[in-house]
Scaffold this active site. Sequence first.
Site, short mmCIF file in Angstrom:
data_model
loop_
_atom_site.label_atom_id
_atom_site.label_comp_id
_atom_site.label_asym_id
_atom_site.label_seq_id
_atom_site.Cartn_x
_atom_site.Cartn_y
_atom_site.Cartn_z
N GLY A 188 24.97 23.88 40.40
CA GLY A 188 24.98 25.04 39.54
C GLY A 188 26.30 25.15 38.80
O GLY A 188 27.24 24.39 39.02
N GLY B 59 29.85 26.96 37.79
CA GLY B 59 30.83 27.87 38.37
C GLY B 59 31.95 27.12 39.06
O GLY B 59 31.89 25.91 39.28
N GLY B 60 33.00 27.86 39.41
CA GLY B 60 34.17 27.26 40.00
C GLY B 60 33.90 26.59 41.33
O GLY B 60 34.41 25.50 41.61
N ILE B 61 33.08 27.23 42.19
CA ILE B 61 32.85 26.65 43.52
C ILE B 61 31.97 25.40 43.44
O ILE B 61 32.32 24.37 44.02
CB ILE B 61 32.25 27.70 44.47
CG1 ILE B 61 33.23 28.87 44.63
CG2 ILE B 61 31.98 27.07 45.84
CD1 ILE B 61 32.71 30.02 45.46
N GLU C 244 19.50 21.08 36.78
CA GLU C 244 19.13 21.78 35.54
C GLU C 244 20.19 21.57 34.47
O GLU C 244 19.90 21.33 33.32
CB GLU C 244 18.90 23.27 35.80
CG GLU C 244 20.07 24.00 36.42
CD GLU C 244 19.72 25.41 36.82
OE1 GLU C 244 18.51 25.74 36.85
OE2 GLU C 244 20.65 26.18 37.14
N LEU D 212 26.95 36.39 44.57
CA LEU D 212 27.93 37.47 44.53
C LEU D 212 28.02 38.22 45.86
O LEU D 212 29.07 38.74 46.22
CB LEU D 212 27.57 38.48 43.43
CG LEU D 212 27.59 37.94 42.00
CD1 LEU D 212 27.03 38.99 41.03
CD2 LEU D 212 29.00 37.56 41.58
N GLY E 131 18.07 29.04 37.95
CA GLY E 131 17.38 28.04 38.75
C GLY E 131 17.73 28.07 40.22
O GLY E 131 17.34 27.16 40.97
#
Length: 432
Positions: A216, A218-220, A239, A314, A337
């Site tokens: 996905g 994002g930073g992580i 995706e 979150l 997704g």
Amino acid sequence: MQTPQQMYTDKRMNAADALSFLRDGDMIIVPTGVGEPPSLLAALSEQRRRFRDVKVAQILAMRKYGYFDQETSANVRHAALFFGGASRAAGQAGWCDFIPNYFSEIPSLIERNELPADVVFSMASSMNEQGYFALSLGADYTMAALAKARAVVLEVNPNVPFAHGQCHIHISQVSALVESAEPILEVGLPKIGPVQEAIGKYVADMIEDGSTLQIGYGGIPDAVVMQLSSKHDLGIHTEMIGDGILTLVECGAVNNSKKTLLPGKMVATFALGSNKLYQFMHHNPMLEMHPVNFTNDPYVAGQNDKLMSINASLQVDLLGQCGSESIAHLPYSGTGGQVDFVRAANRSRGGKSFIVLPSTAKDNTISRIVPTLTPGTHTTTSKNDVNYVVTEFGVAQLRGKSAKQRAQELIAIAHPDFRAELRAQANRMCVF
């Protein structure tokens, strides 16, 4: 019979004239992210007051065009399938439409006429000699919309890669086209700090050689990618293809040789990254761009053995429910997704799904591991689907565990400052 080149010439026009294909009440389908056509959407914004009740449906708007305007929202307004920086404020203020969905199912919403697709506006590659364009930056749900739309208007740009896969449209299917040559919008990698690095290491340690990855944004998730360079024979079925994945290809960690579905091929439905990434995609036989009802279908993606799904959240409650898309009742992003790939990994032989999040927010003043989700939170991934939850303090494995065991696992990876209160809350809820 006209040649493709003759049809191209006949259908070429400027962006303002292409708006003649619009009618009041139309739903315009626009691809994900950088697949959005800036010349067409800028022209729509300039002339928005001449229309009534036109909507622009898109899963991730990248630019805040002029039509993001509360005063003219009755003329043209956004219909968000997922919120991002350009659309979030409008969604939270209530003058932008929100359409809940699973990313994998948007094509079926269109095919069943549950989501109208009157007109398609999309970026496209240059046309090849046979008359085909590639919608390589966002095949997603756009390919389904092409079959339903009354009009298809392309913004043709030579900087758009011509990719392989099910992402092509013939000039005979196009109503109009406009030409542009500006560089494709580039999106850099998120910033990665020590918390993200710690989470990334926990996840990376659980990914075996020969695994297939879904990453996905994002930073992580990108922190995980940065720690996979020493792995071998990784594959990609995801995706989004971005620069993080490109680094794994360049270092040799990804070669797709052990994939059980489409071995030798990396698969994605949209691209978001740098010009280097877009150039990598151009006529690259290693990569295929497919519609999202192929890439994200849990049954299809789950045919990859050892599918590793990595997505951010979150908030997670003590049963394992994930609130990944809102801050209380205020929308922040969308389902995207995440659920698709959590379920795909659960189907996969040897698969693992990871929900990743820092243990706290707001400078360690708020725990993201909570007794129950904050009232109003949009629940994204259910307790029945979530398996691994990872913070900087460790890994909680939930599937097959009782409610009490889940609470114990999750409290153990919460920030130490909040563990005593979480235990007390669990006792009051009769979980312990």
